[in-house]
Design a protein around this motif. Sequence first.
Motif, PDB file in Angstrom:
ATOM      1  N   GLY A 167       0.813  -1.221   0.000  1.00  0.00           N
ATOM      2  CA  GLY A 167       0.000   0.000   0.000  1.00  0.00           C
ATOM      3  C   GLY A 167       0.840   1.261   0.000  1.00  0.00           C
ATOM      4  O   GLY A 167       0.349   2.345  -0.280  1.00  0.00           O
ATOM      5  N   PHE A 172      -0.209   6.796  -1.839  1.00  0.00           N
ATOM      6  CA  PHE A 172      -0.537   6.706  -0.426  1.00  0.00           C
ATOM      7  C   PHE A 172      -0.283   8.042   0.259  1.00  0.00           C
ATOM      8  O   PHE A 172       0.844   8.528   0.325  1.00  0.00           O
ATOM      9  CB  PHE A 172       0.304   5.596   0.225  1.00  0.00           C
ATOM     10  N   ASN A 325      -6.537   2.049   0.676  1.00  0.00           N
ATOM     11  CA  ASN A 325      -5.684   3.015   1.374  1.00  0.00           C
ATOM     12  C   ASN A 325      -6.306   3.519   2.670  1.00  0.00           C
ATOM     13  O   ASN A 325      -5.621   3.659   3.683  1.00  0.00           O
ATOM     14  CB  ASN A 325      -5.361   4.198   0.457  1.00  0.00           C
TER      15      ASN A 325
END
Lengths: 413, 337
Positions: A167, A172, A325
């Motif tokens: 991730g 991000f 996320n």
Amino acid sequence: MAHFDEKAKPFSNQWMNDRLAVDTVKKVLSTEYWIPKNINFLWAMGMILAATFGLLIVSGIFLVMYYQPDTKTAFDSVNYTIMTEVGYGWLWRHIHGVAASVVFLIIYIHMFTGIYYGSYKKGREMIWLTGMLLFVLFSAEAFSGYMLPWGQMSYWAGMVITNLFGGFTKDFLGGIGNIQALVEWIRGDYVPGQAFLSRFFMLHVFLLPLVIMGVIVLHFAALRIPHVNNQDGEEVDFEKSARLYKEGNKKESEVIPFNPVFLSKDIFVMGIYFVLFFYLVFYHFEFAMDPVNFDPADGLKTPAHIYPEWYFLWSYEILRPFPFNVGLVAFGFAQVAFFLLPFLDRSPNVAPANRRGLFGIWFWLMLIDMIVLTIMGKLPPEGVWNVIGFVAALTFIILFILLPFITKTEKKA
Amino acid sequence: MKEFKILAVVAFFTLVTYWGVEPFAHSQMHKHVESNNFSYDGKADIEEASKAIEVAKNITDANKKAKVLDAANKKLADKKAFWAEVSQVSKLKGNAAAGEASFAACMACHNGSGANMGGVIPPKLDNAGSLYDKNYLIALIKDPAMASNVDHKYDNTMMHPMGTVKTMITAPQQIADVVEFIKTKKVVKLTPQVAFEDACGRCHANRYGNLTQLGTTPKFKTEQEALTHRVKVLDEQDKIKAYMGKLPPDLSIIDRARSANFMETFIQDPQSQLPGTSMPRVGLSKDGYAMVQAYLEKTGDPSKEARHALGPWVIVFFIIFTMLAYLWKKSQWKDLH
């Protein structure tokens, strides 16, 4: 050099005292380590955890003699060699598996006891923080251990959990955590394989147990000076009570020595616990050994349902209902939220939750919410389960955000 | 007493959590299939065919829908007719002596030579009367692909490796006679391992039981002999793979990997648990399955006996330990209140 008696016979009491201060150590850690009298059986959970950890170490030592950390032989070394060829191998394995699951039940009871009685504040913050650190370390230990039988669930849980680190891309949080190829770095390969298994083996049998033992010592040490809380949250005058106890006024004294008085109750509670524990080991171990993990790891065949062991389900469910996320952030929050408890609770009162007004409601809501999250975390993510899981995950976050406000309004008792 | 109240609260939340993550979650994750009690009457096959019609009705493409629906309707009619005929044959009284003559035809393939024919090694039939259900044997001789519920693999069920039997033993009475012969003369006292080898072992290995698709692996004096044998096993596995689509899984520890309900219903009708699977219905009778199950438990859960022998002693030890601990606790706490 300090004074010492030259006439003392080697290893006599005097000789040992001069060199190791054994009498003082015994007093400080055992016979004059004062514990409040006003406690119930929940105060024995610490010793039960220590005993269960001991069982895990001993059974683990026997298992590691025969386990083979090789992707080709790991599965059979556990399921065949240990189960059929090693004398009582099955017993050590079942003790290890059941203890690994039950230890989390006791950790949660221990944790919620601390929350209920407010044992994390007013000088006891370090006890709470080292305890939470132990929780995280036990989680890592449990996860790394779960990889070792190299069954379908080991492989796919390893895949899913390491994927979380995928991730951290440029998408991000606006790129603040952009780490490329982090997942491959952790796995040592593109998919879980030999490098993955070897390093989790090392973590499970060496590094993590070592760190856990160190932090257990720290946790005990953190307890020695602020002393244990009691079931009314009263501030005990330990010096006065200790004097009364030593003078023989045991009824007036509010404290008891750790050894033998507190220990006698601990051992009794431990006895009951071991009856239940070994009932599970011999007759009801399936809950701790998922059927899916009795299929050997197969990277080409994804199991119909992938879920973690029961003790990770609540945080898994905080991750799952959100987009990737957002879920990652929520999951991160869930991991640290309990660490913050002593600082989010703004009330000066140390008392059982039921006597603390709104906080009492907060406590029971939190407990129920975590059980709901746990159950939803295992159910397939479809239909109404999805909705309940989403609401429960939001509730968890909102409860933590509300905590400072509701505890601030609490009146000083 | 306060301690008991606290214990009740702890026990309550623990049990709710347990119920939620174990029995309840598993009931939601795995569909429950009812056992047909090891009787083979085609009930499940006909239901599956009816369901296929429902699925076909939902197809949006009109052209495709008509085609699929047509095929599904025909399949249902075929299944109904087939199992009705099986039921008719089942009512006939068989003659074992007459059956023995027809049975000679079976020996052409079922001769124990261990040679692969059309994908698998035909089983020896020495134990077939004890292992397999009567109705199933009738169905199998009538049409092997229909009986084992893998007809979806064949446009023409003659293509099944045993398809030719449809032209060899045809008259209802003849079928009844052969089945009577098998059910009365091909009867032995089964052992778990033999049951497994006959019913499962030609496709499934069991490495914890030292079994490959070629039976028990012997001890070899030289590495060369061992490797030669290994190559033979790999050859056999390749043929099975070509026939089944993939190598059927090793069943060493399947007893721990699947629930008892799954195993029991899967064996009666693999399609009920894994729609589309190429695993054929084996047609085990209730007693035959009990033997297979005993073998799977032996290799999958070898410590059961030892557990049950040791368990009570350990628990009694800790009960006595707890009682002594209680007495100690009482003596330590007697002056405190």
